[in-house]
Design a protein around this motif. Sequence first.
Motif, PDB file in Angstrom:
ATOM      1  N   GLY A 154      12.789  11.480   4.622  1.00 26.00           N
ATOM      2  CA  GLY A 154      11.570  10.805   5.053  1.00 26.00           C
ATOM      3  C   GLY A 154      11.711  10.060   6.361  1.00 26.00           C
ATOM      4  N   GLY A 155      12.940   9.817   6.801  1.00 29.26           N
ATOM      5  CA  GLY A 155      13.173   9.070   8.028  1.00 29.26           C
ATOM      6  C   GLY A 155      13.732   7.694   7.737  1.00 29.26           C
ATOM      7  N   VAL A 156      13.988   6.946   8.792  1.00 35.13           N
ATOM      8  CA  VAL A 156      14.540   5.595   8.677  1.00 35.13           C
ATOM      9  C   VAL A 156      13.629   4.633   9.423  1.00 35.13           C
ATOM     10  N   LEU A 157      13.219   3.606   8.731  1.00 34.30           N
ATOM     11  CA  LEU A 157      12.416   2.540   9.313  1.00 34.30           C
ATOM     12  C   LEU A 157      13.357   1.529   9.953  1.00 34.30           C
ATOM     13  N   GLU A 171       6.907  -7.418  15.621  1.00 34.61           N
ATOM     14  CA  GLU A 171       5.595  -6.801  15.413  1.00 34.61           C
ATOM     15  C   GLU A 171       5.676  -5.279  15.395  1.00 34.61           C
ATOM     16  N   ARG A 172       6.553  -4.723  16.204  1.00 33.54           N
ATOM     17  CA  ARG A 172       6.706  -3.263  16.224  1.00 33.54           C
ATOM     18  C   ARG A 172       7.190  -2.759  14.861  1.00 33.54           C
ATOM     19  N   ALA A 173       8.164  -3.438  14.288  1.00 32.18           N
ATOM     20  CA  ALA A 173       8.688  -3.035  12.979  1.00 32.18           C
ATOM     21  C   ALA A 173       7.624  -3.181  11.898  1.00 32.18           C
ATOM     22  N   LEU A 174       6.830  -4.233  11.974  1.00 31.35           N
ATOM     23  CA  LEU A 174       5.792  -4.445  10.957  1.00 31.35           C
ATOM     24  C   LEU A 174       4.710  -3.376  11.056  1.00 31.35           C
ATOM     25  N   ARG A 175       4.376  -2.951  12.276  1.00 30.29           N
ATOM     26  CA  ARG A 175       3.416  -1.846  12.435  1.00 30.29           C
ATOM     27  C   ARG A 175       4.007  -0.554  11.878  1.00 30.29           C
ATOM     28  N   ARG A 176       5.271  -0.315  12.146  1.00 29.08           N
ATOM     29  CA  ARG A 176       5.936   0.873  11.603  1.00 29.08           C
ATOM     30  C   ARG A 176       5.934   0.835  10.076  1.00 29.08           C
ATOM     31  N   ALA A 177       6.173  -0.340   9.509  1.00 31.53           N
ATOM     32  CA  ALA A 177       6.229  -0.476   8.051  1.00 31.53           C
ATOM     33  C   ALA A 177       4.909  -0.083   7.404  1.00 31.53           C
ATOM     34  N   GLU A 178       3.793  -0.389   8.072  1.00 32.47           N
ATOM     35  CA  GLU A 178       2.480  -0.046   7.518  1.00 32.47           C
ATOM     36  C   GLU A 178       2.327   1.452   7.334  1.00 32.47           C
ATOM     37  N   GLN A 179       2.911   2.221   8.236  1.00 30.75           N
ATOM     38  CA  GLN A 179       2.738   3.679   8.226  1.00 30.75           C
ATOM     39  C   GLN A 179       3.936   4.442   7.673  1.00 30.75           C
ATOM     40  N   PHE A 180       5.011   3.748   7.338  1.00 26.87           N
ATOM     41  CA  PHE A 180       6.261   4.435   7.026  1.00 26.87           C
ATOM     42  C   PHE A 180       6.128   5.409   5.864  1.00 26.87           C
ATOM     43  N   PHE A 181       5.475   4.992   4.815  1.00 19.36           N
ATOM     44  CA  PHE A 181       5.320   5.854   3.644  1.00 19.36           C
ATOM     45  C   PHE A 181       3.973   6.573   3.646  1.00 19.36           C
ATOM     46  N   ALA A 182       3.392   6.789   4.828  1.00 15.29           N
ATOM     47  CA  ALA A 182       2.051   7.389   4.914  1.00 15.29           C
ATOM     48  C   ALA A 182       1.979   8.724   4.205  1.00 15.29           C
ATOM     49  N   ALA A 183       2.994   9.574   4.378  1.00 13.54           N
ATOM     50  CA  ALA A 183       2.973  10.877   3.714  1.00 13.54           C
ATOM     51  C   ALA A 183       2.961  10.698   2.198  1.00 13.54           C
TER      52      ALA A 183
END
Length: 195
Positions: A154-157, A171-183
Amino acid sequence: MSNQRFLFITGSARPDGNTDALARQAASHLPDTARQEWLNLDDLPLPPFRDMRHAADGVPDPVGNEKILFDATLAATDIVIASPLYWYSVSASVKLYVDYWAGWLYRKDLGFKSGMRGRTLWGVTVLAERDEAQADPLVGMLHKTADYMHMDFGGVLLGNGSRPGDVLRDERALRRAEQFFAAARHGLPRVSVQV
């Protein structure tokens, strides 16, 4: 109804550290129907791994903390390794946990390798460096582990922080976290990506 079971394996030398915080941020965006189990490796210490595949008695049955981790791992559809970046890779407790996979693989009757096929392996890490390429060995270790096990990756956050709570200001990490498990949220095919 989702039958997804996310197992979060946390392996930090510091309780409630930045990596745990970032993993929980990402997990908060999972659908309510996805089951979550969180296991902290400090709470389930393992003895040093011994390679017993060529021993006369073979690989012993998992017992104690090993059995807890084995059962939880095999029951999960998605395994999330949450480890801070230590010396460019996962923490010692996470490495030890993954070493135990080798023993489980050699017990054909346990069905570990066939059981892990098609599951998804994810990673979450926080590093003190701003240069995210420093995490490449950790990403590579998880990706190659997934490939070997015929799992999806799935990748690495990735996040940045050193002192407790630092990552919550990334903030960049928190934005990534919102979408990390999108699939996972939308039932989409998982692809091998590093985010």
